[in-house]
Motif scaffolding. Structure first.
Motif, PDB file in Angstrom:
ATOM      1  N   ALA A 242       0.829  -1.205   0.000  1.00 50.19           N
ATOM      2  CA  ALA A 242       0.000   0.000   0.000  1.00 50.19           C
ATOM      3  C   ALA A 242       0.863   1.255   0.000  1.00 50.19           C
ATOM      4  N   VAL A 243       2.014   1.204   0.684  1.00 52.73           N
ATOM      5  CA  VAL A 243       2.949   2.338   0.658  1.00 52.73           C
ATOM      6  C   VAL A 243       3.464   2.551  -0.760  1.00 52.73           C
ATOM      7  N   GLY A 254       7.435  10.561  -0.120  1.00 51.63           N
ATOM      8  CA  GLY A 254       8.642   9.777   0.068  1.00 51.63           C
ATOM      9  C   GLY A 254       8.484   8.790   1.206  1.00 51.63           C
ATOM     10  N   ALA A 255       9.381   7.829   1.258  1.00 50.26           N
ATOM     11  CA  ALA A 255       9.366   6.831   2.339  1.00 50.26           C
ATOM     12  C   ALA A 255      10.790   6.361   2.593  1.00 50.26           C
ATOM     13  N   ALA A 256      11.061   6.026   3.847  1.00 49.63           N
ATOM     14  CA  ALA A 256      12.369   5.509   4.231  1.00 49.63           C
ATOM     15  C   ALA A 256      12.152   4.312   5.145  1.00 49.63           C
ATOM     16  N   PHE A 257      12.691   3.153   4.770  1.00 49.46           N
ATOM     17  CA  PHE A 257      12.476   1.913   5.511  1.00 49.46           C
ATOM     18  C   PHE A 257      13.815   1.278   5.858  1.00 49.46           C
ATOM     19  N   VAL A 277      14.100   5.506   0.319  1.00 50.00           N
ATOM     20  CA  VAL A 277      15.405   5.203   0.885  1.00 50.00           C
ATOM     21  C   VAL A 277      15.287   3.893   1.659  1.00 50.00           C
ATOM     22  N   CYS A 278      16.098   2.920   1.327  1.00 49.30           N
ATOM     23  CA  CYS A 278      16.040   1.618   1.991  1.00 49.30           C
ATOM     24  C   CYS A 278      17.417   1.251   2.531  1.00 49.30           C
ATOM     25  N   THR A 279      17.446   0.803   3.764  1.00 43.30           N
ATOM     26  CA  THR A 279      18.679   0.331   4.385  1.00 43.30           C
ATOM     27  C   THR A 279      18.435  -1.057   4.980  1.00 43.30           C
TER      28      THR A 279
END
Length: 530
Positions: A242-243, A254-257, A277-279
């Motif tokens: 859904a995000v 934006g999203a950061a996970f 942004v993914c880490t």
């Protein structure tokens, strides 16, 4: 000499702590990645020190015939089967406060990264593109940060955000108004309210039955258009698909996970989308945090294996070796009282009062209060979110006032414990004691006297004191196939409120509970598990 296996990457300084204490250490930092090899040798060890790579499953624990303690260097214990460990008498320890600052700082860093599109801008620039006009960012100053969860890590994030001149609002059912004011944040009563107001949203919750998928597709649709979402807490709190759709539609800017529903995250709907942004679960990955939690877990495990002292345990109280024999039965009673109150309380708790009456008041009350509070909060917070040591701190962080009172012996019992829980709508109490056989008994609920021994499964009802109720309840239980092992009754006065506490042999489903609740005399019916 006790023997400890370290199956994940821990600091060499932690290995030395074990050795200096007189504990034999087998340091195999890559063994946790080979479950079969680990299972083959686990039976030779008294302790197992791990991080996140080792999975202490029920099958592994079943083969750990000598194991006395599992030490998790870090806070998360998703990789440990705590019920299986408890069943074998294995103490499970974590280090709940060693990486709070590091995780909070990572959330702030992720917020900056997604606000200014730093990773994408870096990749573009290093590729020689110089796309200055492409990366239009957003200022942090003056924006509203919405915290979902304002406990230990969330409160650190709040303090950093306030320093950045952000307005901070928070949703946390256990956050008291006074605590919120002291943190300088505004408490909101509803998640949807927060989602509609926040420019940046960050989660700081454990994953429990109540918090799983807390940001569902329906809730994500309610997020303020153009907001940015950060999750450095736990995978499974957010509907990732859904995000992804919200990012594609522009609902989210934006999203950061840092955490994901499935880890390692090899394939994820967020991967490849612009301004994401993914880490790889780096929240606790700093040299300082790694060192802190490694040293802490080595010290705790050594103290337990050599002296019997228990610290930061999730399934056992913290006590010294000398206190253990005396405190153990009282701790068991306190856990039952707390668990009872936690299972029947539905509203946010404001105050916890504990009265220690008679000789029990002469004991060290800290482990008793910690055990009671942890059991009280466990149905509300979930495993991993609270333990015997951190429970009073967790309660106070959420604005719950805890008070202890020692009283001289009074009434029919020479020594007992009474728990009084105050919520926004009511005050309720439960009291218990130890009989000569050393086993706990409930002796009073809501001020009504009775005598009941806690059993694994119980049914609790409040009802109108009317003739025929016992018979009707027994008939319903018989029709549902639920065998009654024990039956305790009490009432405030003739014709007024009465209570029943039944020990039962079978589990009560929600459908069965609804049928019991439908009896005309019943005011409330709850199934309990101890």
């Amino acid at each position: 000499m006790p023997k400890v296996l370290i199956s994940d990457k821990l600091s060499e300084a932690a290995v030395q702590i074990f050795r200096d204490a007189g504990v034999e250490v087998d340091f195999q930092p890559d063994l946790g990645k080979s479950p079969d090899k680990l299972a083959d040798i686990i039976g030779d060890y008294d302790g197992l020190a791990i991080r996140s790579a080792t999975k202490a499953t029920a099958d592994l624990i079943a083969r750990a015939d000598k194991l006395k303690v599992i030490g998790r260097a870090g806070i998360g214990v998703d990789n440990v089967d705590i019920p299986a460990a408890s069943a074998k008498g294995i103490v499970v320890m974590n280090t709940p406060f060693g990486n709070s600052i590091t995780t909070a700082e990572h959330a702030i860093a992720m917020m900056f990264a997604v606000a200014r599109q730093i990773p994408a801008a870096d990749a573009s620039t290093q590729a020689g593109k110089w796309e200055k006009s492409r990366f239009m960012g957003s200022e942090i100053t003056g924006k509203t940060l919405g915290l979902i969860g304002a406990g230990n890590i969330g409160s650190v994030v709040a303090s950093r955000a306030i320093g950045l001149k952000m307005k901070v609002i928070a949703f946390d059912p256990f956050l008291g108004t006074e605590k919120a004011q002291s943190l300088g944040i505004e408490k909101v009563e509803d998640v949807d309210d927060l989602l509609g107001r926040a420019d940046f949203i960050t989660l700081h919750l454990p994953k429990t039955e109540k918090t799983a998928n807390i940001l569902s597709a329906d809730r994500i649709a309610k997020i303020k258009k153009g907001a940015r979402l950060i999750n450095c807490a736990r995978g499974g709190l957010v509907d990732e698909a859904a995000v992804a759709e919200a990012l594609k539609s522009g609902q989210l800017a934006g999203a950061a996970f840092d955490v994901y529903d499935v880890e390692p995250a090899i394939d994820n709907p967020l991967f490849g989308l612009p301004n994401v942004v993914c880490t790889p679960h780096l929240g606790a990955s700093t040299s300082e945090a790694q060192e802190n939690v490694a040293l802490q877990v080595a010290e705790q495990m050594s103290e337990y294996l050599l002296k019997g002292a228990i610290s930061n345990a999730l399934n056992a109280p913290s006590v010294t070796a000398e206190e253990a024999p005396v405190l153990k039965p009282w701790i068991g009673l306190c856990e039952k009282l707390g668990s009872f109150a936690g299972q029947v309380t539905e509203n946010p708790i404001k105050e916890i009062e504990i009265e220690y009456v008679g000789k029990v008041g002469e004991l060290n009350l800290k482990p008793l209060t910690s055990a009671l509070t942890a059991a009280l909060l466990l149905p509300l917070v979930g495993e991993g979110g609270v333990n015997m040591v951190s429970a009073p701190i967790v309660a106070r962080e959420r604005g719950m006032k805890i008070s202890e009172t020692r009283k001289d012996a009074q009434g029919a019992f020479g020594s007992y414990v009474r728990l009084i829980v105050t919520t926004e709508t009511q005050t309720r109490s439960v009291a218990g004691t130890l009989y000569s056989d050393g086993r706990p008994r409930f002796i009073q609920i809501k001020g009504i006297n009775l005598e009941a021994e806690p059993t694994e499964r119980m049914l609790y009802t409040t009802n109108n004191d009317e003739p025929g109720y016992i018979g009707e309840l027994g008939m319903v239980m018989g029709r549902l196939g639920i065998n009654i092992a024990t039956f305790a009754l009490g009432r405030s006065s003739k014709g007024a409120e009465a209570i029943a506490l039944l020990g039962i042999d079978e589990d009560v489903t929600e459908e069965m509970l609804a049928e019991i609740s439908a009896l005309p005399q019943v005011r409330q019916a709850k199934k309990l598990t101890f």
